[in-house]
Write an enzyme that holds these catalytic residues in place. Structure first.
Site, PDB file in Angstrom:
ATOM      1  N   LYS A  71       0.779  -7.331   6.479  1.00 52.59           N
ATOM      2  CA  LYS A  71       1.649  -6.791   7.481  1.00 52.59           C
ATOM      3  C   LYS A  71       1.260  -7.502   8.809  1.00 52.59           C
ATOM      4  O   LYS A  71       1.911  -8.035   9.736  1.00 52.59           O
ATOM      5  CB  LYS A  71       1.664  -5.284   7.760  1.00 52.59           C
ATOM      6  CG  LYS A  71       2.398  -4.401   6.784  1.00 52.59           C
ATOM      7  CD  LYS A  71       2.596  -3.064   7.211  1.00 52.59           C
ATOM      8  CE  LYS A  71       3.370  -2.275   5.895  1.00 52.59           C
ATOM      9  NZ  LYS A  71       3.513  -0.816   6.415  1.00 52.59           N
ATOM     10  N   GLU A  83      10.856  -7.053  19.585  1.00 52.22           N
ATOM     11  CA  GLU A  83      10.213  -6.327  20.334  1.00 52.22           C
ATOM     12  C   GLU A  83       9.303  -5.446  19.852  1.00 52.22           C
ATOM     13  O   GLU A  83       8.199  -5.239  19.943  1.00 52.22           O
ATOM     14  CB  GLU A  83      11.098  -5.788  21.582  1.00 52.22           C
ATOM     15  CG  GLU A  83      10.053  -4.931  22.636  1.00 52.22           C
ATOM     16  CD  GLU A  83       9.166  -5.687  23.387  1.00 52.22           C
ATOM     17  OE1 GLU A  83       8.176  -5.125  23.962  1.00 52.22           O
ATOM     18  OE2 GLU A  83       9.462  -7.054  23.310  1.00 52.22           O
ATOM     19  N   ASP A 107       8.426   0.428  10.324  1.00 47.30           N
ATOM     20  CA  ASP A 107       7.586   1.445   9.854  1.00 47.30           C
ATOM     21  C   ASP A 107       7.769   2.780  11.166  1.00 47.30           C
ATOM     22  O   ASP A 107       7.666   3.948  10.759  1.00 47.30           O
ATOM     23  CB  ASP A 107       6.069   1.031   9.890  1.00 47.30           C
ATOM     24  CG  ASP A 107       5.939   0.463   8.769  1.00 47.30           C
ATOM     25  OD1 ASP A 107       6.559   0.708   7.595  1.00 47.30           O
ATOM     26  OD2 ASP A 107       4.887  -0.229   8.418  1.00 47.30           O
ATOM     27  N   GLU A 160     -14.016  -1.888  17.073  1.00 49.14           N
ATOM     28  CA  GLU A 160     -13.212  -2.874  17.529  1.00 49.14           C
ATOM     29  C   GLU A 160     -11.868  -2.703  17.363  1.00 49.14           C
ATOM     30  O   GLU A 160     -11.025  -3.015  18.013  1.00 49.14           O
ATOM     31  CB  GLU A 160     -13.931  -4.396  17.234  1.00 49.14           C
ATOM     32  CG  GLU A 160     -15.257  -4.664  17.422  1.00 49.14           C
ATOM     33  CD  GLU A 160     -16.205  -3.922  16.586  1.00 49.14           C
ATOM     34  OE1 GLU A 160     -15.671  -3.458  15.229  1.00 49.14           O
ATOM     35  OE2 GLU A 160     -17.492  -3.973  16.547  1.00 49.14           O
ATOM     36  N   LEU A 221       0.605   8.207   5.429  1.00 46.71           N
ATOM     37  CA  LEU A 221       1.510   7.192   5.426  1.00 46.71           C
ATOM     38  C   LEU A 221       1.781   6.715   4.073  1.00 46.71           C
ATOM     39  O   LEU A 221       2.630   6.056   3.721  1.00 46.71           O
ATOM     40  CB  LEU A 221       1.077   6.224   6.382  1.00 46.71           C
ATOM     41  CG  LEU A 221       1.301   6.538   7.735  1.00 46.71           C
ATOM     42  CD1 LEU A 221       0.912   5.164   8.808  1.00 46.71           C
ATOM     43  CD2 LEU A 221       2.258   7.263   8.299  1.00 46.71           C
ATOM     44  N   GLY A 245       3.839  10.048   2.626  1.00 47.28           N
ATOM     45  CA  GLY A 245       4.672   9.247   3.345  1.00 47.28           C
ATOM     46  C   GLY A 245       6.141   8.667   2.740  1.00 47.28           C
ATOM     47  O   GLY A 245       6.515   7.826   3.046  1.00 47.28           O
TER      48      GLY A 245
END
Length: 285
Positions: A71, A83, A107, A160, A221, A245
């Protein structure tokens, strides 16, 4: 927008991909509109992603759904981004337009539509814990904020990545990152969304029970076997409602179908059919 010509080629790409229900869903949508749809599965390793998608376009492919682990990597192959895809930093829907791939992300709207429309859940002001910071988490985080949730806490094993997702959301008053080791110190949440691979044979799922309660909605999900551990935790933690999900899968597919075909399919019957199928397979195990 007119429906595409018969036998335009579509597919879902990922690794692994044999389990994907996307072909079943899109063919069901196509029957509603009498579309002669060619929709398959394509398994590609990360090293073969660019060449495989190029071959698909050369063979007449005009639309792709993208699932794990591609993805985020697939963004580099896009000539243009919506967008939604820019905000998410991830793509799950590709459309071949004017000789190049255009990337979008359905999603987030899929999750919000499943929770708010199918389940009747008011998302406004809910203190939300998002577990994970990969492509799936990136896809739903902006849509949850747009739906009016309160504070969003992103927790990930790699600090991170949690920090990067929160920075990309650009909502410092509402979105915050925490690390997996911080989970025992976090307070109660109204919504817990699992977007990690924990509990799916890769690493164990270990979550404190005090994160949730009777008013908490818990959502994984993933669906099927991949969601079993998280849903078991949700029940043990006393969550008022817990879902896998599957509903999100159907709703995000409906948005992809709309992007490709220009018409919106009816989703409730398709979801009910898949729910019966999934529950039947679980009972047989």
């Amino acid at each position: 927008m007119a429906l595409r010509q018969p036998q335009a080629r579509f597919a879902v790409v990922g690794q692994p991909i044999d389990h994907s229900l996307s072909p079943h869903i899109h063919r069901a949508f196509a029957r509603q509109w009498s579309v002669d749809l060619d929709y398959g599965r394509i398994e590609l390793a990360p090293s073969a992603l660019a060449s495989g998608i190029a071959r698909f376009a050369e063979s007449g492919g005009v639309g792709l759904n993208v699932t794990l682990p591609h993805k985020q990597a697939v963004m580099a192959l896009c000539a243009g981004l919506s967008e939604r895809a820019r905000r998410a930093g991830a793509v799950n829907t590709l459309s071949y337009v004017d000789g190049g791939w255009h990337g979008d992300n359905t999603d987030g709207v899929g999750l919000v539509n499943d929770l708010s429309q199918r389940r009747g859940i008011d998302l406004r002001a809910r203190r939300t814990l998002l577990l994970g910071a990969g492509g799936a988490a990136c896809g739903v985080a902006p849509a949850l904020l747009d739906a009016g949730i309160g504070e969003l806490v992103v927790c990930n094993r790699s600090p991170e990545r949690a920090d990067a997702l929160v920075d990309a959301l650009a909502a410092p008053e509402r979105a915050h990152s925490r690390y997996w080791r911080d989970l025992p110190d976090l307070a109660h949440f109204d919504l817990v969304v699992n977007a990690t691979s924990a509990g799916r044979g890769i690493e164990p799922l270990t979550l404190p029970f005090h994160l949730a309660g009777a008013q908490t909605v818990a959502v994984d999900l993933s669906y099927g076997r991949a969601a079993i551990d998280f849903l078991a935790w949700a029940r043990a933690a006393g969550c008022g409602q817990a879902f896998d999900g599957l509903g999100m899968l159907v709703e995000q597919a409906a948005e992809s179908f709309f992007l490709w075909q220009g018409v919106r399919p009816e989703t409730d019957a398709v979801y009910a059919d898949l729910r019966r199928l999934a529950d039947g397979e679980a009972a047989a195990e």
